[in-house]
Write a protein that holds these residues in place. Structure first.
Motif, short mmCIF file in Angstrom:
data_model
loop_
_atom_site.label_atom_id
_atom_site.label_comp_id
_atom_site.label_asym_id
_atom_site.label_seq_id
_atom_site.Cartn_x
_atom_site.Cartn_y
_atom_site.Cartn_z
N UNK A 154 2.38 20.23 -0.55
CA UNK A 154 1.55 19.93 0.62
C UNK A 154 0.74 18.66 0.40
N UNK A 155 0.15 18.50 -0.79
CA UNK A 155 -0.66 17.32 -1.06
C UNK A 155 0.18 16.05 -1.06
N UNK A 156 1.40 16.10 -1.58
CA UNK A 156 2.24 14.91 -1.56
C UNK A 156 2.67 14.56 -0.15
N UNK A 157 2.86 15.55 0.70
CA UNK A 157 3.22 15.28 2.09
C UNK A 157 2.03 14.69 2.85
N UNK A 158 0.83 15.14 2.52
CA UNK A 158 -0.36 14.67 3.23
C UNK A 158 -0.81 13.31 2.71
N UNK A 159 -0.85 13.14 1.39
CA UNK A 159 -1.41 11.93 0.80
C UNK A 159 -0.38 10.87 0.44
N UNK A 160 0.90 11.22 0.44
CA UNK A 160 1.94 10.29 0.00
C UNK A 160 2.19 9.16 0.99
N UNK A 161 2.81 8.06 0.51
CA UNK A 161 3.11 6.95 1.41
C UNK A 161 4.20 7.34 2.41
N UNK A 162 4.07 6.81 3.61
CA UNK A 162 5.00 7.19 4.66
C UNK A 162 5.77 6.01 5.24
#
Length: 140
Positions: free
Chosen positions: A24-32
Motif C-alpha cells: 500500500x505504501x509503495x502504491x501511495x508514495x511511489x513514483x507514477x
C-alpha cells in the motif's frame, strides 16, 4: 484452547500485515510518471543487446562452482569449530560426573579430528591453487 501454535500464527499475521503495508505504501508514495525509458527492459542496469537465449561464457559457471566450493567449506568448518572447543572449558569433575552432559567432541578424539580437518583444509587449498593456476579468477 490449545495455544502451542499461537506464536506461528502471530508471526504469519505480522508478516502479512508488513507485506500489505509495504504494498500500500509503495502504491501511495511511489513514483507514477511513466516514460519510455522506464518501460524499457534492462539487465543488471545495462541496456540489453542481442538475443536473450545466447550462451553464457564458461567462466561464469567456473566462478559459481568455486564459490560453492568455499561456501561448502565454511558450512563444514563452522560446526566443527563449535563442537571442537565447546567442551574444552568444562571442569574435569563435571565431565566425570555426567559424561553425556558435556557437549562437543570427546577429549580423546580432539587431536584426531583436528588433523582430519587440517587435511580437509589442505585439499581445499589445493583446489583453490588449481583454480587460480587455470585462470578461473581472471575475468577477461
Amino acid at each position: 484452547m490449545n495455544t502451542e501454535f499461537t506464536p506461528i500464527f502471530l508471526l504469519l499475521m505480522v508478516a502479512v500485515v508488513i507485506g500489505l503495508s509495504m504494498l500500500i505504501m509503495s502504491a501511495v508514495l511511489g513514483p507514477k510518471k511513466v516514460t519510455a525509458v522506464k518501460q524499457m527492459p534492462y539487465e543488471s542496469g545495462m541496456n540489453p543487446f542481442g538475443d536473450a537465449r545466447q550462451r553464457f561464457d564458461v567462466r561464469y559457471y567456473l566462478v559459481a562452482i568455486v564459490f560453492l566450493l568455499f561456501d561448502v567449506e565454511l558450512l563444514f568448518l563452522y560446526p566443527w569449530a563449535v563442537s571442537q572447543w565447546s567442551g574444552a572449558a568444562a571442569p574435569v569433575a563435571a565431565a566425570e560426573a555426567a559424561p553425556a552432559a558435556v557437549a562437543g567432541i570427546p577429549a580423546a578424539f580432539r587431536t584426531l579430528v583436528f588433523w582430519e580437518i587440517q587435511v580437509f583444509v589442505v585439499i581445499l587449498v589445493a583446489a583453490f591453487a588449481y583454480a587460480w593456476k587455470k585462470g578461473v579468477f581472471e575475468w577477461r
